[in-house]
Design a protein around this motif. Structure first.
Motif, PDB file in Angstrom:
ATOM      1  N   ALA A  36       0.892  -1.239   0.084  1.00 41.92           N
ATOM      2  CA  ALA A  36       0.059  -0.033   0.087  1.00 41.92           C
ATOM      3  C   ALA A  36       0.887   1.192  -0.042  1.00 41.92           C
ATOM      4  CB  ALA A  36      -0.930   0.154   1.224  1.00 41.92           C
ATOM      5  N   GLU A  37       0.446   2.253  -0.460  1.00 35.40           N
ATOM      6  CA  GLU A  37       1.211   3.517  -0.664  1.00 35.40           C
ATOM      7  C   GLU A  37       0.583   4.535  -0.231  1.00 35.40           C
ATOM      8  OE1 GLU A  37       4.042   3.887  -2.786  1.00 35.40           O
ATOM      9  OE2 GLU A  37       4.001   1.700  -3.242  1.00 35.40           O
ATOM     10  N   GLY A  38       1.478   5.525   0.397  1.00 34.02           N
ATOM     11  CA  GLY A  38       1.080   6.840   1.214  1.00 34.02           C
ATOM     12  C   GLY A  38       1.122   6.782   2.555  1.00 34.02           C
ATOM     13  N   GLN A  39       0.536   7.843   3.129  1.00 37.03           N
ATOM     14  CA  GLN A  39       0.634   8.048   4.710  1.00 37.03           C
ATOM     15  C   GLN A  39      -0.778   8.328   5.271  1.00 37.03           C
ATOM     16  OE1 GLN A  39       3.258  10.458   6.815  1.00 37.03           O
ATOM     17  NE2 GLN A  39       5.122   9.395   5.947  1.00 37.03           N
ATOM     18  N   GLY A  40      -0.717   7.856   6.573  1.00 37.77           N
ATOM     19  CA  GLY A  40      -2.248   8.212   7.130  1.00 37.77           C
ATOM     20  C   GLY A  40      -3.260   7.657   6.404  1.00 37.77           C
ATOM     21  N   VAL A  41      -4.566   8.380   6.291  1.00 30.70           N
ATOM     22  CA  VAL A  41      -5.699   8.171   5.642  1.00 30.70           C
ATOM     23  C   VAL A  41      -5.441   7.666   4.439  1.00 30.70           C
ATOM     24  CG1 VAL A  41      -7.780   9.061   5.052  1.00 30.70           C
ATOM     25  CG2 VAL A  41      -6.993   9.833   7.097  1.00 30.70           C
ATOM     26  N   GLN A  42      -4.674   8.212   3.632  1.00 24.42           N
ATOM     27  CA  GLN A  42      -4.452   7.665   2.123  1.00 24.42           C
ATOM     28  C   GLN A  42      -3.838   6.402   2.157  1.00 24.42           C
ATOM     29  OE1 GLN A  42      -1.394   9.827   0.106  1.00 24.42           O
ATOM     30  NE2 GLN A  42      -1.730   8.783  -1.789  1.00 24.42           N
ATOM     31  N   LEU A  43      -2.751   6.011   3.239  1.00 28.42           N
ATOM     32  CA  LEU A  43      -2.184   4.584   3.253  1.00 28.42           C
ATOM     33  C   LEU A  43      -3.293   3.916   3.677  1.00 28.42           C
ATOM     34  CD1 LEU A  43       0.019   2.937   3.392  1.00 28.42           C
ATOM     35  CD2 LEU A  43       0.469   3.606   5.634  1.00 28.42           C
ATOM     36  N   GLY A  44      -4.406   4.145   4.506  1.00 27.05           N
ATOM     37  CA  GLY A  44      -5.358   3.314   5.083  1.00 27.05           C
ATOM     38  C   GLY A  44      -6.228   2.751   3.869  1.00 27.05           C
ATOM     39  N   LYS A  45      -6.563   3.875   2.892  1.00 28.40           N
ATOM     40  CA  LYS A  45      -7.506   3.555   1.912  1.00 28.40           C
ATOM     41  C   LYS A  45      -6.879   2.796   0.887  1.00 28.40           C
ATOM     42  CE  LYS A  45     -10.412   7.542   2.322  1.00 28.40           C
ATOM     43  NZ  LYS A  45     -10.924   8.753   1.798  1.00 28.40           N
ATOM     44  N   SER A  46      -5.506   2.845   0.669  1.00 27.44           N
ATOM     45  CA  SER A  46      -4.854   2.128  -0.269  1.00 27.44           C
ATOM     46  C   SER A  46      -4.923   0.709   0.076  1.00 27.44           C
ATOM     47  CB  SER A  46      -3.295   2.622  -0.700  1.00 27.44           C
ATOM     48  OG  SER A  46      -2.652   1.852  -1.256  1.00 27.44           O
ATOM     49  N   ALA A  47      -4.352   0.553   1.194  1.00 32.45           N
ATOM     50  CA  ALA A  47      -4.379  -0.926   1.902  1.00 32.45           C
ATOM     51  C   ALA A  47      -5.579  -1.742   1.991  1.00 32.45           C
ATOM     52  CB  ALA A  47      -3.880  -0.650   3.581  1.00 32.45           C
ATOM     53  N   GLU A  48      -6.800  -0.736   2.152  1.00 39.93           N
ATOM     54  CA  GLU A  48      -7.984  -1.597   2.045  1.00 39.93           C
ATOM     55  C   GLU A  48      -8.694  -1.910   0.422  1.00 39.93           C
ATOM     56  OE1 GLU A  48     -10.581   1.474   4.313  1.00 39.93           O
ATOM     57  OE2 GLU A  48     -10.265   0.035   6.172  1.00 39.93           O
ATOM     58  N   GLY A  49      -8.161  -1.002  -0.319  1.00 42.01           N
ATOM     59  CA  GLY A  49      -8.487  -1.370  -1.578  1.00 42.01           C
ATOM     60  C   GLY A  49      -7.664  -2.551  -2.222  1.00 42.01           C
ATOM     61  N   LEU A  50      -6.248  -2.606  -1.826  1.00 45.04           N
ATOM     62  CA  LEU A  50      -5.460  -3.442  -2.298  1.00 45.04           C
ATOM     63  C   LEU A  50      -6.090  -4.961  -1.760  1.00 45.04           C
ATOM     64  CD1 LEU A  50      -2.106  -2.250  -2.131  1.00 45.04           C
ATOM     65  CD2 LEU A  50      -2.940  -3.121  -4.155  1.00 45.04           C
ATOM     66  N   ALA A  51      -6.335  -4.835  -0.286  1.00 44.89           N
ATOM     67  CA  ALA A  51      -6.850  -5.893   0.037  1.00 44.89           C
ATOM     68  C   ALA A  51      -8.151  -6.565  -0.362  1.00 44.89           C
ATOM     69  CB  ALA A  51      -7.100  -5.772   1.876  1.00 44.89           C
ATOM     70  N   SER A  52      -9.086  -5.906  -0.839  1.00 42.70           N
ATOM     71  CA  SER A  52     -10.266  -6.202  -1.487  1.00 42.70           C
ATOM     72  C   SER A  52     -10.106  -6.914  -2.645  1.00 42.70           C
ATOM     73  CB  SER A  52     -11.266  -5.285  -1.566  1.00 42.70           C
ATOM     74  OG  SER A  52     -10.769  -3.933  -2.542  1.00 42.70           O
ATOM     75  N   VAL A  53      -8.749  -6.501  -3.574  1.00 43.42           N
ATOM     76  CA  VAL A  53      -8.700  -7.263  -4.757  1.00 43.42           C
ATOM     77  C   VAL A  53      -7.606  -8.469  -4.391  1.00 43.42           C
ATOM     78  CG1 VAL A  53      -7.807  -6.707  -7.105  1.00 43.42           C
ATOM     79  CG2 VAL A  53      -9.185  -5.126  -6.121  1.00 43.42           C
ATOM     80  N   PHE A  54      -6.650  -8.165  -3.642  1.00 45.05           N
ATOM     81  CA  PHE A  54      -5.361  -8.963  -3.952  1.00 45.05           C
ATOM     82  C   PHE A  54      -5.764 -10.228  -2.971  1.00 45.05           C
ATOM     83  CE2 PHE A  54      -0.770  -9.358  -1.820  1.00 45.05           C
ATOM     84  CZ  PHE A  54      -0.220 -10.055  -2.930  1.00 45.05           C
ATOM     85  N   LYS A  55      -6.455  -9.976  -1.859  1.00 49.31           N
ATOM     86  CA  LYS A  55      -6.752 -11.034  -0.779  1.00 49.31           C
ATOM     87  C   LYS A  55      -5.692 -11.796  -0.467  1.00 49.31           C
ATOM     88  CE  LYS A  55     -11.431 -11.565  -2.256  1.00 49.31           C
ATOM     89  NZ  LYS A  55     -12.041 -10.215  -2.229  1.00 49.31           N
ATOM     90  N   PRO A  56      -4.871 -10.909   0.376  1.00 50.34           N
ATOM     91  CA  PRO A  56      -3.732 -11.397   1.135  1.00 50.34           C
ATOM     92  C   PRO A  56      -4.036 -12.518   1.998  1.00 50.34           C
ATOM     93  CG  PRO A  56      -4.278  -9.165   2.172  1.00 50.34           C
ATOM     94  CD  PRO A  56      -5.059  -9.633   0.954  1.00 50.34           C
ATOM     95  N   HIS A  57      -3.032 -13.179   2.222  1.00 52.11           N
ATOM     96  CA  HIS A  57      -2.981 -14.450   3.284  1.00 52.11           C
ATOM     97  C   HIS A  57      -2.279 -13.767   4.685  1.00 52.11           C
ATOM     98  CE1 HIS A  57      -2.630 -16.964  -0.279  1.00 52.11           C
ATOM     99  NE2 HIS A  57      -3.585 -17.425   0.297  1.00 52.11           N
ATOM    100  N   VAL A  58      -1.478 -12.836   4.535  1.00 49.25           N
ATOM    101  CA  VAL A  58      -0.506 -12.301   5.602  1.00 49.25           C
ATOM    102  C   VAL A  58      -0.502 -10.671   5.208  1.00 49.25           C
ATOM    103  CG1 VAL A  58       1.240 -11.869   6.733  1.00 49.25           C
ATOM    104  CG2 VAL A  58       0.691 -14.090   5.932  1.00 49.25           C
ATOM    105  N   VAL A  59      -0.948  -9.823   6.208  1.00 42.66           N
ATOM    106  CA  VAL A  59      -0.767  -8.183   6.132  1.00 42.66           C
ATOM    107  C   VAL A  59       0.314  -7.993   7.221  1.00 42.66           C
ATOM    108  CG1 VAL A  59      -1.803  -5.884   6.558  1.00 42.66           C
ATOM    109  CG2 VAL A  59      -2.977  -7.738   5.573  1.00 42.66           C
ATOM    110  N   ILE A  60       1.326  -7.608   6.635  1.00 43.20           N
ATOM    111  CA  ILE A  60       2.650  -6.775   7.548  1.00 43.20           C
ATOM    112  C   ILE A  60       2.032  -5.370   7.619  1.00 43.20           C
ATOM    113  CG2 ILE A  60       4.978  -6.354   7.929  1.00 43.20           C
ATOM    114  CD1 ILE A  60       4.413  -9.459   7.544  1.00 43.20           C
ATOM    115  N   MET A  61       1.708  -5.164   8.942  1.00 42.03           N
ATOM    116  CA  MET A  61       0.976  -3.844   9.435  1.00 42.03           C
ATOM    117  C   MET A  61       1.908  -2.990  10.091  1.00 42.03           C
ATOM    118  SD  MET A  61      -1.781  -1.862   8.993  1.00 42.03           S
ATOM    119  CE  MET A  61      -3.158  -3.135   8.429  1.00 42.03           C
ATOM    120  N   ASP A  62       2.397  -1.658  10.004  1.00 42.00           N
ATOM    121  CA  ASP A  62       2.759  -1.180  10.845  1.00 42.00           C
ATOM    122  C   ASP A  62       1.992  -0.376  11.598  1.00 42.00           C
ATOM    123  OD1 ASP A  62       4.725   0.825  11.766  1.00 42.00           O
ATOM    124  OD2 ASP A  62       5.085   2.048  10.133  1.00 42.00           O
ATOM    125  N   LEU A  63       2.398  -0.006  12.935  1.00 39.03           N
ATOM    126  CA  LEU A  63       1.680   0.322  14.185  1.00 39.03           C
ATOM    127  C   LEU A  63       1.369   2.127  13.792  1.00 39.03           C
ATOM    128  CD1 LEU A  63       2.722  -1.186  17.253  1.00 39.03           C
ATOM    129  CD2 LEU A  63       0.621  -1.541  16.204  1.00 39.03           C
TER     130      LEU A  63
END
Length: 144
Positions: A36-63
């Motif tokens: 996922a790209e970006g920071q803050g809200v943009q990063l969150g939206k990018s992550a959620e969008g990718l997750a819905s299409v990519f269907k990851p098995h694992v998410v490495i998530m920064d705190l």
């Protein structure tokens, strides 16, 4: 004949250098990786969008998903509120509390497999990913 599964890993980190390093490490271990790209809200939206299409098995998530974010829990909040139903989470951060209150809380959240400090060697992160995958394979689930 069974086809081998290509394990999908999504990287969610606000630091471009860290993202790039994680992608390189995970691809080197033969995982299919998206970041996922970006920071803050943009990063969150990018992550959620990718997750819905990519269907990851694992998410490495920064705190911490933004350098300006005063609360170290933004990644954990995204995990709890996000659309990551296909995945399990490994929290990855340089901002773990010394007393590990975030770590203990995070491990109690559904789907969080491990908490790894960024100061740890890459092998520790790769071992956490392998442990997560081994549990799913043993349970014969989540590998579609």
């Amino acid at each position: 004949m069974l086809m081998p599964c290509i394990v999908r890993v999504l990287v969610v980190d606000n630091d471009p250098k860290t993202r790039s390093q994680l992608v390189k490490i995970l691809k080197g271990a033969a995982y299919h990786v998206q970041a996922a790209e970006g920071q803050g809200v943009q990063l969150g939206k990018s992550a959620e969008g990718l997750a819905s299409v990519f269907k990851p098995h694992v998410v490495i998530m920064d705190l911490r998903l933004s350098d300006e974010h005063a609360d170290d829990r933004s990644g954990l909040d995204l995990w709890k509120d996000g659309s990551f139903s296909s995945a399990r989470c490994i929290l990855y951060s340089a901002f773990l509390n010394r007393d590990y209150k975030i770590s203990i809380e995070a491990l109690r959240q559904e789907g969080v497999e491990d908490v790894i400090g960024k100061e740890q060697p890459p092998q520790k992160l790769l071992a956490a990913v392998r442990r997560r995958l081994a549990r799913d394979v043993a349970a014969k689930k989540n590998f579609l």
